[in-house]
Write a protein that holds these residues in place. Sequence first.
Motif, PDB file in Angstrom:
ATOM      1  N   VAL A 102      10.670   4.880  89.729  1.00  0.00           N
ATOM      2  CA  VAL A 102      11.074   4.074  90.599  1.00  0.00           C
ATOM      3  C   VAL A 102      12.115   3.010  89.731  1.00  0.00           C
ATOM      4  N   ARG A 103      13.275   2.502  90.297  1.00  0.00           N
ATOM      5  CA  ARG A 103      14.311   1.786  89.381  1.00  0.00           C
ATOM      6  C   ARG A 103      14.330   0.476  89.830  1.00  0.00           C
ATOM      7  N   ALA A 104      14.557  -0.437  88.842  1.00  0.00           N
ATOM      8  CA  ALA A 104      14.696  -1.904  89.344  1.00  0.00           C
ATOM      9  C   ALA A 104      16.025  -2.114  90.086  1.00  0.00           C
ATOM     10  N   SER A 105      16.001  -3.244  90.861  1.00  0.00           N
ATOM     11  CA  SER A 105      17.189  -3.426  91.562  1.00  0.00           C
ATOM     12  C   SER A 105      18.517  -3.304  90.751  1.00  0.00           C
ATOM     13  N   THR A 106      18.411  -3.910  89.704  1.00  0.00           N
ATOM     14  CA  THR A 106      19.538  -3.909  88.999  1.00  0.00           C
ATOM     15  C   THR A 106      19.873  -2.630  88.338  1.00  0.00           C
ATOM     16  N   GLU A 107      19.034  -1.579  88.276  1.00  0.00           N
ATOM     17  CA  GLU A 107      19.429  -0.206  87.975  1.00  0.00           C
ATOM     18  C   GLU A 107      19.891   0.721  89.200  1.00  0.00           C
ATOM     19  N   THR A 108      19.936  -0.126  90.511  1.00  0.00           N
ATOM     20  CA  THR A 108      20.327   0.676  91.640  1.00  0.00           C
ATOM     21  C   THR A 108      21.991   0.438  91.778  1.00  0.00           C
TER      22      THR A 108
ATOM     23  N   GLY B 298      -2.992  17.123  97.898  1.00  0.00           N
ATOM     24  CA  GLY B 298      -4.217  17.531  98.765  1.00  0.00           C
ATOM     25  C   GLY B 298      -4.895  16.550  99.400  1.00  0.00           C
ATOM     26  N   ARG B 299      -4.214  15.693 100.045  1.00  0.00           N
ATOM     27  CA  ARG B 299      -4.749  14.578 100.785  1.00  0.00           C
ATOM     28  C   ARG B 299      -5.843  13.925  99.983  1.00  0.00           C
ATOM     29  N   ASP B 300      -5.680  13.521  99.092  1.00  0.00           N
ATOM     30  CA  ASP B 300      -6.777  13.002  97.943  1.00  0.00           C
ATOM     31  C   ASP B 300      -6.370  11.483  98.020  1.00  0.00           C
ATOM     32  N   ALA B 301      -7.037  10.516  98.831  1.00  0.00           N
ATOM     33  CA  ALA B 301      -6.585   9.067  99.013  1.00  0.00           C
ATOM     34  C   ALA B 301      -6.785   8.380  97.718  1.00  0.00           C
ATOM     35  N   THR B 302      -7.939   8.950  97.006  1.00  0.00           N
ATOM     36  CA  THR B 302      -8.257   8.065  95.732  1.00  0.00           C
ATOM     37  C   THR B 302      -7.278   8.102  94.679  1.00  0.00           C
ATOM     38  N   GLU B 303      -6.660   9.516  94.637  1.00  0.00           N
ATOM     39  CA  GLU B 303      -5.715   9.779  93.628  1.00  0.00           C
ATOM     40  C   GLU B 303      -4.216   9.033  94.009  1.00  0.00           C
ATOM     41  N   VAL B 304      -4.060   8.894  95.392  1.00  0.00           N
ATOM     42  CA  VAL B 304      -2.702   8.531  95.695  1.00  0.00           C
ATOM     43  C   VAL B 304      -3.024   6.982  95.640  1.00  0.00           C
TER      44      VAL B 304
ATOM     45  N   PHE C 192      -0.129   5.345  93.092  1.00  0.00           N
ATOM     46  CA  PHE C 192       1.081   4.303  94.038  1.00  0.00           C
ATOM     47  C   PHE C 192       0.268   2.939  93.952  1.00  0.00           C
ATOM     48  N   GLY C 193      -0.765   2.367  93.924  1.00  0.00           N
ATOM     49  CA  GLY C 193      -1.461   1.203  94.147  1.00  0.00           C
ATOM     50  C   GLY C 193      -1.667   0.772  92.731  1.00  0.00           C
ATOM     51  N   GLU C 194      -1.722   1.608  91.430  1.00  0.00           N
ATOM     52  CA  GLU C 194      -1.993   1.031  90.198  1.00  0.00           C
ATOM     53  C   GLU C 194      -0.744   1.294  89.197  1.00  0.00           C
ATOM     54  N   GLN C 195      -0.815   2.447  88.994  1.00  0.00           N
ATOM     55  CA  GLN C 195       0.153   3.191  87.960  1.00  0.00           C
ATOM     56  C   GLN C 195       1.678   2.818  88.024  1.00  0.00           C
TER      57      GLN C 195
ATOM     58  N   GLY D 143       5.513   1.879  86.311  1.00  0.00           N
ATOM     59  CA  GLY D 143       6.945   2.219  86.789  1.00  0.00           C
ATOM     60  C   GLY D 143       7.227   3.719  87.178  1.00  0.00           C
ATOM     61  N   SER D 144       6.172   4.471  87.006  1.00  0.00           N
ATOM     62  CA  SER D 144       6.469   6.040  87.052  1.00  0.00           C
ATOM     63  C   SER D 144       5.320   6.824  87.422  1.00  0.00           C
ATOM     64  N   ILE D 145       5.446   7.717  88.147  1.00  0.00           N
ATOM     65  CA  ILE D 145       4.213   8.861  88.314  1.00  0.00           C
ATOM     66  C   ILE D 145       4.756  10.017  87.711  1.00  0.00           C
TER      67      ILE D 145
END
Length: 480
Positions: free
Chosen positions: A305-311, A336-342, A346-349, A354-356
């Motif tokens: 994902v980008r910062a708004s200044t990089e958009t 694979g619909r693995d909610a723990t992984e998501v 998305f919730g931490e990393q 700033g990236s996955i």
Amino acid sequence: MGSTVKYVSTRGYGPQSFTDILLEGLAPDGGLYVPHTYPQLSLEDFQALGDILINDGYARLAAQILALFIDDIPLWDLEKITRQAYTKEKFGTDLIAPVTKIESNLWLAHLSQGPTAAFKDMAMQVLGQFFDYELARREQTMTILGATSGDTGSAAEFALLDTSRVQVFMLSPLGRMTPFQRGQMYGIDSPRIINITVPGSFDDCQDLVKEVNSDAEFKARHSIGAVNSINWARLVSQVVYYVSSWFQVSGGRGEVSFSVPSGNFGNICAGHVARMMGLPIKDLVCATNENNVLAEFFRTGVYRVRASTETFATSSPSMDISKASNFERFFFDLAGRDATEVGRLFGEQLLTKGSIDIRTTSYAQDPAEVYGFKTGVSTHRDRVDTIADFYRRPGYLMDPHTADGVKVGRELAGDEPMIAMETALPVKFGSITKEAIGKVPEIPTRFAQVLDAEQHTVLCDRGVDQLKEIIEQRTQFSPM
Ligand SMILES: *Cc1c(COP(=O)(O)O)cnc(C)c1O
């Protein structure tokens, strides 16, 4: 085709029913709601839906498809909702979203025939009716507080104008929208639709909205809600035009591909849902502009994902995003619909790094092969050339977002018909049109009054306390 569908968060919360999630945005765990399974239809089922489109019209088709995802609103009421949303009066055509051929193997799905000349009307009109229906059932009212840089705000206002239990306070950056966008939004004259102008940028507007929402007491007292693009009701309404476009082009036989000018990944995610249901879609082409977060992911397996200044501020502004808010829905399927992984990604990393990066995961499968996703980038030069090219040859004038989709779709088309999504009309974007064809677009007759209408706005130049005062003073509903 009757069904029971429950909803779960991409990060694990749930199950919930449709009306539970309708008035909410994010799930409490920060994830996005998705159906726990996708309804599965056969080719015969889709052909039968196509017959409904032809014999009974788009609204009836929409109700039939929505019913596959909603088990707590009766079909009869769904039909009332879609009939209110999709009228010839609002969309100017019986088909609501007609498809036309513009080149030997290239088609345009006209999704921008609605009241605000952008495809957001397709979903927002239904969302407004759903809100009114559910609020009436609960004997409640709601205050929508939002910020817009253009298309979303006007689509929301025109959709909610027709309702009675929702009031809208919409913030927009003073003097930064196009004259047409201003005329359209500020021209609305209703005590339930309040346009608030803020000196500054869209981000400043957004920050004020966040500040109000962080005051839990104020938020609860005024029942403040949102109409953002992650709302599932918006997304599922968009599945309908994939089915109707497929049928119009294929006649109910054979595969088609779609090219979708993408920003928040809402439109193309609806295509993904349609494909998962069994609709014969070969490829889903995700077209981006210079803000190519999505194209980069599909090419490399890294979502950064980008910062708004990089958009970048581009000439297809509705696709200028730094983080595609609906992307997590597709990712949930990919993982694979693995909610723990998501949740972990998305919730931490994503927040800390700033990236996955999925390249070394067990689900690092090719999204093109498994889900039909292809991707490409279109630049300002490409938009100008594409607009000019189609204006010269078939004599068709398209808007810059549509041009991005057409450009990338043509490059990636196979033997099957390629359907490009038309997401706005050129009248909204005069200056690039002038650059491409030497003159500004004509104003369609139904929008002839837009620029002359008296404009109604309230200035907010003294921060969040003044904004709260405006809401207190102008509220039409008695606070709780
Ligand atoms: C919102 C919008 C888009 C992007 O759609 P997403 O669902 O956010 O990917 C493209 N074109 C226009 C004109 C829009 O208003």
